[in-house]
Design a protein around this motif. Structure first.
Motif, PDB file in Angstrom:
ATOM      1  N   GLU A 126       0.825  -1.207   0.000  1.00 57.74           N
ATOM      2  CA  GLU A 126       0.000   0.000   0.000  1.00 57.74           C
ATOM      3  C   GLU A 126       0.864   1.262   0.000  1.00 57.74           C
ATOM      4  O   GLU A 126       0.587   2.212  -0.730  1.00 57.74           O
ATOM      5  N   LEU A 127       1.927   1.250   0.793  1.00 56.66           N
ATOM      6  CA  LEU A 127       2.815   2.404   0.852  1.00 56.66           C
ATOM      7  C   LEU A 127       3.559   2.584  -0.471  1.00 56.66           C
ATOM      8  O   LEU A 127       3.704   3.710  -0.972  1.00 56.66           O
TER       9      LEU A 127
ATOM     10  N   ALA B 271       7.697   2.112  10.687  1.00 54.16           N
ATOM     11  CA  ALA B 271       6.564   1.733   9.838  1.00 54.16           C
ATOM     12  C   ALA B 271       5.352   2.615  10.094  1.00 54.16           C
ATOM     13  O   ALA B 271       4.724   3.127   9.158  1.00 54.16           O
ATOM     14  N   LEU B 272       4.999   2.807  11.360  1.00 55.90           N
ATOM     15  CA  LEU B 272       3.821   3.618  11.675  1.00 55.90           C
ATOM     16  C   LEU B 272       4.023   5.066  11.255  1.00 55.90           C
ATOM     17  O   LEU B 272       3.115   5.704  10.710  1.00 55.90           O
ATOM     18  N   GLY B 273       5.209   5.599  11.479  1.00 54.50           N
ATOM     19  CA  GLY B 273       5.489   6.978  11.092  1.00 54.50           C
ATOM     20  C   GLY B 273       5.393   7.182   9.591  1.00 54.50           C
ATOM     21  O   GLY B 273       4.873   8.194   9.118  1.00 54.50           O
ATOM     22  N   ALA B 274       5.885   6.202   8.830  1.00 53.60           N
ATOM     23  CA  ALA B 274       5.820   6.298   7.364  1.00 53.60           C
ATOM     24  C   ALA B 274       4.382   6.303   6.886  1.00 53.60           C
ATOM     25  O   ALA B 274       3.998   7.104   6.017  1.00 53.60           O
ATOM     26  N   HIS B 275       3.541   5.424   7.441  1.00 50.84           N
ATOM     27  CA  HIS B 275       2.141   5.368   7.023  1.00 50.84           C
ATOM     28  C   HIS B 275       1.361   6.585   7.540  1.00 50.84           C
ATOM     29  O   HIS B 275       0.463   7.089   6.855  1.00 50.84           O
ATOM     30  N   ALA B 276       1.687   7.044   8.737  1.00 48.78           N
ATOM     31  CA  ALA B 276       1.012   8.234   9.268  1.00 48.78           C
ATOM     32  C   ALA B 276       1.272   9.438   8.371  1.00 48.78           C
ATOM     33  O   ALA B 276       0.359  10.207   8.054  1.00 48.78           O
ATOM     34  N   ARG B 277       2.497   9.580   7.941  1.00 44.68           N
ATOM     35  CA  ARG B 277       2.873  10.735   7.126  1.00 44.68           C
ATOM     36  C   ARG B 277       2.354  10.634   5.696  1.00 44.68           C
ATOM     37  O   ARG B 277       1.741  11.559   5.173  1.00 44.68           O
ATOM     38  N   ASP B 278       2.604   9.491   5.045  1.00 41.99           N
ATOM     39  CA  ASP B 278       2.327   9.393   3.614  1.00 41.99           C
ATOM     40  C   ASP B 278       0.948   8.860   3.273  1.00 41.99           C
ATOM     41  O   ASP B 278       0.434   9.122   2.186  1.00 41.99           O
TER      42      ASP B 278
ATOM     43  N   ALA C 102       9.910   2.427  -5.730  1.00 40.04           N
ATOM     44  CA  ALA C 102       8.877   2.666  -4.712  1.00 40.04           C
ATOM     45  C   ALA C 102       8.860   1.537  -3.697  1.00 40.04           C
ATOM     46  O   ALA C 102       8.698   1.775  -2.489  1.00 40.04           O
ATOM     47  N   ARG C 103       9.028   0.314  -4.179  1.00 39.85           N
ATOM     48  CA  ARG C 103       9.067  -0.847  -3.286  1.00 39.85           C
ATOM     49  C   ARG C 103      10.260  -0.745  -2.332  1.00 39.85           C
ATOM     50  O   ARG C 103      10.136  -0.988  -1.131  1.00 39.85           O
TER      51      ARG C 103
ATOM     52  N   TYR D  46       3.649   5.839  -3.456  1.00 45.20           N
ATOM     53  CA  TYR D  46       4.797   6.463  -4.114  1.00 45.20           C
ATOM     54  C   TYR D  46       4.723   6.325  -5.631  1.00 45.20           C
ATOM     55  O   TYR D  46       5.136   7.227  -6.368  1.00 45.20           O
ATOM     56  N   VAL D  47       4.200   5.193  -6.098  1.00 45.70           N
ATOM     57  CA  VAL D  47       4.040   5.008  -7.543  1.00 45.70           C
ATOM     58  C   VAL D  47       3.085   6.058  -8.100  1.00 45.70           C
ATOM     59  O   VAL D  47       3.327   6.646  -9.169  1.00 45.70           O
TER      60      VAL D  47
END
Length: 232
Positions: A100-101, A127-134, A115-116, A105-106
């Protein structure tokens, strides 16, 4: 040759406190000045206009603090609920969350393979910070802070309201409305310009906009005060 990094100063980090501060001070000046003008236009004496202004300062500051706290707390509750769901999804299906993340990016123009790799590296660190932000759009800059917003609104409202109160104290008998209106409009325009400068926006446009609506509000309340005073 590696060039030294240059310092960058962005305005977005000021959005939270700046919005609350400008809103609080503007409301303090405008509502208190309008209240004083309306009471004075109803042929009230000097002390009555001053008492009305003080009451408006206290009530307004408390109202701003409570309203801002409730509003931002609701935002914080929503953010926490979203983060809780995201945390659970990361526990139950980390690979699906990684895809999903990467898809995010794609969609922004990154090549699928890259992107992967980005998603893998970011989630390995936080992990949580990346999903919270993006994915959710929640970051340290934009996160809701109810107490900070409430205190800022109350303090700036009181500071703004003190200007028309001081003008009322200094105004000669029979000159409350013109003195309070003039001082308040100048202060509103200056505050609008300062807020625009802090946020990187056009200062003259902001000052003119605030002054126009301030004059309209004070004229309207003074007219209503005069109308009601004439009927009593």
């Amino acid at each position: 040759m590696i060039r030294p990094r240059h310092a960058e100063h962005h305005m977005v980090g000021r959005i939270g406190w700046l919005r609350a501060a400008v809103l609080g001070a503007n409301d303090g000046i405008l509502s208190t000045a309008s209240l004083i003008s309306g009471v004075a236009a109803a042929d009230a004496d000097h002390s009555s206009a001053l008492i009305a202004g003080i009451a408006g300062l206290v009530a307004g500051a408390m109202s701003m603090a409570a309203g801002e706290y409730v509003s931002v707390s609701s935002q914080a509750d929503t953010e926490n609920a979203e983060l809780g769901r995201e945390r659970q999804e990361l526990t139950e299906d980390v690979e699906g969350e990684r895809r999903e993340l990467a898809d995010i990016y794609v969609k922004r123009g990154v090549e699928p393979d890259l992107a992967r790799k980005i998603a893998v590296q970011l989630m390995a660190k936080d992990a949580l910070g990346a999903h919270a932000r993006d994915e959710l759009g929640i970051s340290e800059i934009t996160v809701a802070r109810p107490v900070q917003a409430a205190l800022t609104s109350a303090a700036t409202f009181a500071a703004g309201a003190s200007m028309p109160l001081l003008a009322t104290l200094a105004a000669p008998a029979g000159w409350i409305i013109p003195v309070v209106t003039s001082v308040s409009l100048v202060t509103l325009a200056a505050l609008g310009a300062i807020g625009a400068r802090a946020g990187g926006a056009n200062e003259w446009r902001a000052a003119g906009r605030v002054a126009f609506w301030g004059a309209f509000a004070m004229a309207l309340t003074a007219g209503i005060g005069a109308l009601v005073g004439a009927k009593l």
